[in-house]
Design a protein around this motif. Structure first.
Motif, PDB file in Angstrom:
ATOM      1  N   GLY A   1      43.004  56.117  49.489  1.00  0.00           N
ATOM      2  CA  GLY A   1      43.233  56.685  50.808  1.00  0.00           C
ATOM      3  C   GLY A   1      44.607  56.408  51.377  1.00  0.00           C
ATOM      4  O   GLY A   1      44.831  56.575  52.565  1.00  0.00           O
ATOM      5  N   TRP A   2      45.554  55.976  50.520  1.00  0.00           N
ATOM      6  CA  TRP A   2      46.904  55.644  50.987  1.00  0.00           C
ATOM      7  C   TRP A   2      47.653  56.893  51.443  1.00  0.00           C
ATOM      8  O   TRP A   2      47.636  57.923  50.791  1.00  0.00           O
ATOM      9  N   THR A   3      48.280  56.797  52.590  1.00  0.00           N
ATOM     10  CA  THR A   3      49.199  57.833  53.051  1.00  0.00           C
ATOM     11  C   THR A   3      50.459  57.140  53.513  1.00  0.00           C
ATOM     12  O   THR A   3      50.444  55.957  53.857  1.00  0.00           O
ATOM     13  N   LYS A   4      51.545  57.829  53.524  1.00  0.00           N
ATOM     14  CA  LYS A   4      52.830  57.211  53.849  1.00  0.00           C
ATOM     15  C   LYS A   4      52.763  56.524  55.209  1.00  0.00           C
ATOM     16  O   LYS A   4      52.384  57.113  56.206  1.00  0.00           O
ATOM     17  N   GLY A   5      53.124  55.273  55.207  1.00  0.00           N
ATOM     18  CA  GLY A   5      53.107  54.497  56.441  1.00  0.00           C
ATOM     19  C   GLY A   5      51.821  53.749  56.669  1.00  0.00           C
ATOM     20  O   GLY A   5      51.734  52.874  57.514  1.00  0.00           O
ATOM     21  N   THR A   6      50.765  54.081  55.923  1.00  0.00           N
ATOM     22  CA  THR A   6      49.471  53.420  56.088  1.00  0.00           C
ATOM     23  C   THR A   6      48.915  53.088  54.718  1.00  0.00           C
ATOM     24  O   THR A   6      48.713  53.975  53.890  1.00  0.00           O
ATOM     25  N   ARG A   7      48.643  51.810  54.487  1.00  0.00           N
ATOM     26  CA  ARG A   7      48.090  51.380  53.214  1.00  0.00           C
ATOM     27  C   ARG A   7      46.765  50.669  53.447  1.00  0.00           C
ATOM     28  O   ARG A   7      46.686  49.747  54.245  1.00  0.00           O
ATOM     29  N   LYS A   8      45.734  51.127  52.752  1.00  0.00           N
ATOM     30  CA  LYS A   8      44.428  50.495  52.839  1.00  0.00           C
ATOM     31  C   LYS A   8      44.186  49.714  51.557  1.00  0.00           C
ATOM     32  O   LYS A   8      44.438  50.203  50.460  1.00  0.00           O
ATOM     33  N   THR A   9      43.717  48.492  51.709  1.00  0.00           N
ATOM     34  CA  THR A   9      43.518  47.652  50.533  1.00  0.00           C
ATOM     35  C   THR A   9      42.099  47.090  50.494  1.00  0.00           C
ATOM     36  O   THR A   9      41.412  47.034  51.510  1.00  0.00           O
ATOM     37  N   VAL A  10      41.700  46.679  49.303  1.00  0.00           N
ATOM     38  CA  VAL A  10      40.419  46.008  49.106  1.00  0.00           C
ATOM     39  C   VAL A  10      40.657  44.865  48.128  1.00  0.00           C
ATOM     40  O   VAL A  10      41.473  44.975  47.206  1.00  0.00           O
ATOM     41  N   THR A  11      39.984  43.747  48.336  1.00  0.00           N
ATOM     42  CA  THR A  11      40.152  42.596  47.447  1.00  0.00           C
ATOM     43  C   THR A  11      39.376  42.812  46.149  1.00  0.00           C
ATOM     44  O   THR A  11      38.186  43.109  46.166  1.00  0.00           O
ATOM     45  N   VAL A  12      40.079  42.691  45.034  1.00  0.00           N
ATOM     46  CA  VAL A  12      39.482  42.854  43.710  1.00  0.00           C
ATOM     47  C   VAL A  12      39.663  41.535  42.950  1.00  0.00           C
ATOM     48  O   VAL A  12      40.744  40.942  42.981  1.00  0.00           O
ATOM     49  N   THR A  13      38.609  41.093  42.291  1.00  0.00           N
ATOM     50  CA  THR A  13      38.659  39.841  41.533  1.00  0.00           C
ATOM     51  C   THR A  13      38.406  40.116  40.056  1.00  0.00           C
ATOM     52  O   THR A  13      37.387  40.693  39.693  1.00  0.00           O
ATOM     53  N   LEU A  14      39.350  39.704  39.234  1.00  0.00           N
ATOM     54  CA  LEU A  14      39.184  39.790  37.784  1.00  0.00           C
ATOM     55  C   LEU A  14      38.842  38.392  37.290  1.00  0.00           C
ATOM     56  O   LEU A  14      39.694  37.506  37.246  1.00  0.00           O
ATOM     57  N   ALA A  15      37.573  38.197  36.951  1.00  0.00           N
ATOM     58  CA  ALA A  15      37.048  36.852  36.688  1.00  0.00           C
ATOM     59  C   ALA A  15      37.515  36.274  35.360  1.00  0.00           C
ATOM     60  O   ALA A  15      37.499  35.055  35.185  1.00  0.00           O
ATOM     61  N   LYS A  16      37.921  37.119  34.423  1.00  0.00           N
ATOM     62  CA  LYS A  16      38.341  36.643  33.112  1.00  0.00           C
ATOM     63  C   LYS A  16      39.754  37.109  32.806  1.00  0.00           C
ATOM     64  O   LYS A  16      40.168  38.190  33.236  1.00  0.00           O
TER      65      LYS A  16
ATOM     66  N   LEU B   1      36.422  56.271  49.108  1.00  0.00           N
ATOM     67  CA  LEU B   1      35.769  55.192  48.374  1.00  0.00           C
ATOM     68  C   LEU B   1      36.774  54.118  47.974  1.00  0.00           C
ATOM     69  O   LEU B   1      37.953  54.405  47.748  1.00  0.00           O
ATOM     70  N   ALA B   2      36.286  52.895  47.861  1.00  0.00           N
ATOM     71  CA  ALA B   2      37.100  51.777  47.383  1.00  0.00           C
ATOM     72  C   ALA B   2      36.819  51.554  45.901  1.00  0.00           C
ATOM     73  O   ALA B   2      35.710  51.829  45.428  1.00  0.00           O
ATOM     74  N   PRO B   3      37.777  51.052  45.148  1.00  0.00           N
ATOM     75  CA  PRO B   3      37.532  50.767  43.733  1.00  0.00           C
ATOM     76  C   PRO B   3      36.545  49.617  43.587  1.00  0.00           C
ATOM     77  O   PRO B   3      36.358  48.823  44.522  1.00  0.00           O
ATOM     78  N   PRO B   4      35.899  49.488  42.445  1.00  0.00           N
ATOM     79  CA  PRO B   4      34.954  48.383  42.238  1.00  0.00           C
ATOM     80  C   PRO B   4      35.631  47.028  42.456  1.00  0.00           C
ATOM     81  O   PRO B   4      36.751  46.804  41.997  1.00  0.00           O
ATOM     82  N   ALA B   5      34.945  46.126  43.130  1.00  0.00           N
ATOM     83  CA  ALA B   5      35.531  44.830  43.494  1.00  0.00           C
ATOM     84  C   ALA B   5      35.630  43.867  42.312  1.00  0.00           C
ATOM     85  O   ALA B   5      36.287  42.840  42.408  1.00  0.00           O
ATOM     86  N   ASP B   6      34.973  44.201  41.180  1.00  0.00           N
ATOM     87  CA  ASP B   6      35.001  43.307  40.027  1.00  0.00           C
ATOM     88  C   ASP B   6      36.054  43.698  38.997  1.00  0.00           C
ATOM     89  O   ASP B   6      36.128  43.112  37.914  1.00  0.00           O
ATOM     90  N   GLY B   7      36.880  44.701  39.329  1.00  0.00           N
ATOM     91  CA  GLY B   7      37.951  45.086  38.419  1.00  0.00           C
ATOM     92  C   GLY B   7      37.565  46.088  37.362  1.00  0.00           C
ATOM     93  O   GLY B   7      38.398  46.494  36.550  1.00  0.00           O
TER      94      GLY B   7
END
Length: 345
Positions: free
Chosen positions: A106-121, A271-277
């Motif tokens: 959902g990124w548009t110029k001037g606005t960035r939306k983020t979600v925390t993703v954790t790669l456990a391995k 939608l946000a990407p999966p949080a587990d990577g």
């Protein structure tokens, strides 16, 4: 003969006994000193030996089918930080486990939306994109006919490797493979056996290498030519892999040169990407797209994401750490290539 006074005789015996005891203590002291001296010398010799002898390398884990690069060091999980995948000849770099803030679709110029993703391995990623030489080895070894995995309505597969070529993209061994579809890239990974395309999360995490800005080297666009092949320095063509500066984890050309296929289905903006990577997989039984009513999607036709920008990119944002593009899985182009990962189990 004179008889010794008993008292005097007793004193004489006591004196002799004292002398004998003192001699015993002297001998004991000398032995103790000797042992102490020897112990000290042994300690000094041990320390000198330890200082003069190089440290024994820590035992490293190496994935099956790989060998450690000379000079490799133990990284996350005691895995070698650089290995060669023996079947393909691809150099793989160890990417440590961790978390990061990933940009959403959902990124548009001037606005960035983020979600925390954790790669456990930890996992391994190709130091560069797959080259012409590596892909030609796959075709030669397997007899693979990649035209069946490209759109039959267009004549796009490996246009630069034909005889004579029908594309100006370079065919040299160390140039990135182009004119390959997502399905062609997956076929390469299937032949390799244990390699795969990266998920978008894996790609962005590895690209950023702990950074948070526009690029993996910071936000200063003036430094872009040191790290990325774009329309401004590429002479309108792909360039040999690994010629510019890598990111801090040792990955080359994460910005520019070729767009890199990722494993994911196209991620909708809401939608946000999966949080587990892991890779995003669309619900194909009721995908809505731009329509209000869900409709089924035929397996293998869902558009796939690409990352990194290419030699043809004119805008700095197009080669940023978070920009994405998407195309049909049977689409090939003169700036579409791919990079592989090896996931540890």
């Amino acid at each position: 003969m004179k008889t010794m006074n008993p008292t005097r005789h007793r004193r004489h015996k006591i004196r002799n006994s004292n002398i004998e005891i003192r001699n015993k203590f002297k001998n004991l002291a000398l032995k103790t000193q000797y042992l102490s001296f020897n112990g000290l010398m042994m300690g000094i010799i041990f320390c000198m030996f330890a200082l003069a002898t190089p440290l024994i390398a820590q035992e490293m884990n190496v994935p099956l089918g790989c060998k450690a690069v000379p000079g490799a060091k133990a990284g996350d999980g005691c895995y070698a930080d650089r290995v060669i995948h023996e079947k393909t000849g691809i150099e793989l770099v160890l990417i440590p486990s961790g978390s990061f803030n990933m940009d959403t679709a959902g990124w548009t110029k001037g606005t960035r939306k983020t979600v925390t993703v954790t790669l456990a391995k930890p996992f391994y990623m190709g130091a560069t994109t797959v080259t012409n030489k590596q892909y030609k080895q796959f075709v030669s070894s397997s007899g693979y006919d990649g035209t069946v995995d490209c759109d039959p309505g267009y004549d796009l597969y490996l246009r630069h490797l034909r005889v004579p070529p029908v594309s100006i993209m370079p065919s040299g061994d160390n140039y990135p493979i182009v004119w390959v579809s997502w399905k062609n890239a997956k076929a390469f990974c299937g032949w390799a056996g244990d390699l795969d395309l990266p998920s978008e999360s894996e790609w962005e995490y590895a690209c950023r290498a702990g950074t948070k800005g526009l690029f993996n080297f910071g936000d200063d666009k003036k430094d872009l030519d040191k790290y990325a092949w774009t329309q401004w320095n590429s002479k309108f063509s792909t360039q040999p892999v690994g010629q510019l500066m890598p990111n801090s984890w040792g990955l080359y050309d994460m910005h520019g040169n070729v767009w890199e296929w990722c494993l994911d289905d196209e991620l909708p903006r809401d939608l946000a990407p999966p949080a587990d990577g892991s890779a995003y997989v669309a619900d194909k039984s009721g995908f809505k797209g731009l329509n209000t009513h869900p409709f089924p999607v035929i397996e293998g036709t869902m558009t796939k994401d690409l990352r990194g920008g290419s030699w043809s990119s004119t805008l700095c944002y197009a080669v940023s750490s978070f920009e994405r593009f998407n195309a049909s899985p049977v689409m090939a182009a003169n700036d579409f290539g791919f990079r592989v990962v090896l996931r540890l189990k």
